[in-house]
Design an enzyme around this catalytic site. Structure first.
Site, mmCIF file in Angstrom:
data_model
loop_
_atom_site.group_PDB
_atom_site.id
_atom_site.type_symbol
_atom_site.label_atom_id
_atom_site.label_comp_id
_atom_site.label_asym_id
_atom_site.label_seq_id
_atom_site.Cartn_x
_atom_site.Cartn_y
_atom_site.Cartn_z
ATOM 1 N N HIS A 1 0.858 -1.198 0.000
ATOM 2 C CA HIS A 1 0.000 0.000 0.000
ATOM 3 C C HIS A 1 0.887 1.239 0.000
ATOM 4 C CE1 HIS A 1 -0.263 1.661 4.388
ATOM 5 N NE2 HIS A 1 0.893 1.099 4.218
ATOM 6 N N CYS B 1 6.035 7.181 3.697
ATOM 7 C CA CYS B 1 4.868 6.294 3.549
ATOM 8 C C CYS B 1 4.067 6.627 2.296
ATOM 9 C CB CYS B 1 3.971 6.373 4.777
ATOM 10 S SG CYS B 1 4.763 5.698 6.251
ATOM 11 N N HIS C 1 4.944 0.696 -0.577
ATOM 12 C CA HIS C 1 5.735 -0.214 0.265
ATOM 13 C C HIS C 1 4.796 -1.330 0.749
ATOM 14 C CE1 HIS C 1 3.958 2.691 3.043
ATOM 15 N NE2 HIS C 1 4.092 1.795 3.995
ATOM 16 N N HIS D 1 3.595 -4.371 4.225
ATOM 17 C CA HIS D 1 3.676 -4.815 5.609
ATOM 18 C C HIS D 1 3.210 -6.261 5.749
ATOM 19 C CE1 HIS D 1 4.338 -0.722 7.035
ATOM 20 N NE2 HIS D 1 3.295 -0.320 6.344
ATOM 21 N N ASP E 1 -5.034 -10.260 1.756
ATOM 22 C CA ASP E 1 -3.746 -10.940 1.766
ATOM 23 C C ASP E 1 -3.146 -11.027 0.362
ATOM 24 O OD1 ASP E 1 -1.625 -12.275 3.015
ATOM 25 O OD2 ASP E 1 -2.468 -14.233 2.527
ATOM 26 N N HIS E 2 -1.872 -10.682 0.274
ATOM 27 C CA HIS E 2 -1.168 -10.711 -1.004
ATOM 28 C C HIS E 2 -1.880 -9.838 -2.027
ATOM 29 C CE1 HIS E 2 1.115 -13.892 0.912
ATOM 30 N NE2 HIS E 2 2.043 -13.663 0.019
ATOM 31 N N GLU F 1 0.385 -2.771 12.263
ATOM 32 C CA GLU F 1 1.017 -2.506 10.970
ATOM 33 C C GLU F 1 2.462 -2.990 10.991
ATOM 34 O OE1 GLU F 1 -0.019 1.028 8.337
ATOM 35 O OE2 GLU F 1 1.894 1.621 9.219
#
Lengths: 135, 135, 135, 135, 135, 135
Positions: free
Chosen positions: C14, C33, C37, C39, C77-78, C122
């Site tokens: 994100h 941010c 990038h 997490h 996810d992913h 996060e």
């Protein structure tokens, strides 16, 4: 008012199993948890109180540790919960019921502090909290 | 050469107990671990290999996961080690012997990579490593 | 009343970026941010309820896992949160807004239990809690 | 309303010692904690607020970090709490009193957000929470 | 050959300071670590050996714990390393020198097992390993 | 000889994708990892050396931190690895290849100490180690 939390550990065997149901029904409800297995449980007990004006402490940690060891850890650690702990001969030893068990063992046990919360981690992914509601 | 490590979990019951010794002798040697109890074990398996020139991977993690699940996790998870796993009917299920068991189940199991180390944590304070020495 | 918490994970890309603002303004507000990038997010969902008198469980964990997987994990996810999740095409994908998103996906989703809290980490140093206040 | 928590660290020396009492009395009350020793403290500060409609953030984390660093971390990190921090020249530097100290330093420090909780871990097994009750 | 590792903790005060240098030089070399401060140290000791054919154990953990407690933990826990431990009156109490200290205290201390590695974590971000090389 | 390890973090987006293969082939090889997603990576760098006779240190941690920050963290943190880092425009950004990348950036970077190992955790369940073998 300060809330002081202490973490401790116990390792125990158990299974999730209702004696009045058939093995197949237990398997259906509890899955592989109906097999005998075990956990490293983590227990967090939280007591609320005002720090003493002289010592700055809500509770003497060494006293707290001795109380929790005698009333809880010595009952559960290196035990088969379902055979060695009376209440779990009739109740299922879920993490929910374990939290209630620990509450009942520790409520009103520490002079000058009020038991606020019992948290039990069954593994890294699951824990139950009990605040005494309904007791 | 890259060493790739994958962590997994299993929860099991066991006790440390030598059948040919008396309960008192077992108690003396193993202490409270001679009672039936249980753990959340953490397993780390390390494989060594050269990353594939195209994919940059030593092992397909999904293939590795399937192999370890079938050969190890499905054998140990939600089991009573001493009754449900053949080798521990005669050997004591210490974390040392568990590491050797996992090695024997995984050696030569992954095409193109060499098993380098098996690590098993019995709890947050104790783990055993086996590199296949003497096997 | 017992509060049962389950932890799960998702890995996503994100950036924090408001489309109606210039790159310089985004850089000023969000710092690094504002770059794409990612997490490893940790999600904790807490449900409150009374343990069933027979099973001792508030929720069947396998049912809960299936619900959270379908409604939340499979969505996030992913993924690239800002392109693959509708709500984040217009809202900024902060950890605060993610907590509200998960709440909206899970409220009233589990029969017999009440969603009490959504927590999202996060990274190891930052998390947001949402209790449904104002929803 | 979202509750946003940020974790930080500081390492400090201290002892639990009441100057008006004798060494023997301090030893009796505080045990080995009456010796000079030290900890890696973990601090969690939680602020409550509504996410900004444009940015989706309750607080700019970089602003929050700067405030906590100046008001708390720079006062406590790599210090002897009992000599280098004024309040602990007269009060005992228990984790309970440290939580109150941090509250007093951070209350009303962040525009647009309300300090909700200060949590300090003294080690992996003990932490104190303060919600400002009685302040 | 199995490598068995046991983790323990101690909390201590110290500073990094060379007495023969000026305060300014110490400040320049060691930064804020030249102030008195403290840590929750984590110690991992690894012993190598063959599991006993009967017990399946390399070492009796209770014996190991007693040895490490007496030789190391009791010397360092709740102490000011630089004043209470002889060797650190002249050497700087870096995590590197602490690892060597622990090695010297534990080498040849456990019958039937060989000390393989001493690891000390000073905090979550830094640790030193010593394998006895050069001793 | 002491082995000193320092842990650091970076958060980045990436996908596992070979440009010369079709989306379907990438999907078959890498599964959901062929989607853009992201991680909180943990990096551990280990340097070997003899502690300085005066300071007791193998490396000045502040110098080490500055070197790793400039050579590695600033290149990877809050980046899209596959677009912002030259080597990963042609190589797949697996954790294996990331470990080699960090090795190449840090080898011979710290005066008086030898790079011994680079470890990168992609998430809590997977990490790669590189010791420079074959470089």
């Amino acid at each position: 008012m300060i809330y002081l939390t202490r973490k401790m550990h116990f390792s125990a065997a158990h299974r999730l199993y209702v004696d009045s149901l058939s093995p197949e029904e237990n398997r259906k409800i509890f899955g592989e948890c109906s097999n005998l297995h075990g956990h490293n449980y983590e227990l967090e007990v939280t007591f609320a109180g005002e720090p003493d004006k002289t010592t700055g402490m809500v509770i003497h940690l060494s006293e707290l540790d001795a109380i929790v060891k005698e009333r809880v850890i010595d009952q559960l650690d290196h035990k088969n919960l379902d055979e060695d702990v009376d209440v779990f001969k009739t109740e299922v030893s879920t993490v929910e019921m374990l939290a209630k068990y620990v509450w009942d063992r520790l409520e009103n046990s520490v002079p000058g502090a009020r038991l606020h919360r019992v948290r039990i981690w069954e593994d890294d992914a699951s824990f139950a909290d009990f605040y005494g509601e309904g007791r």
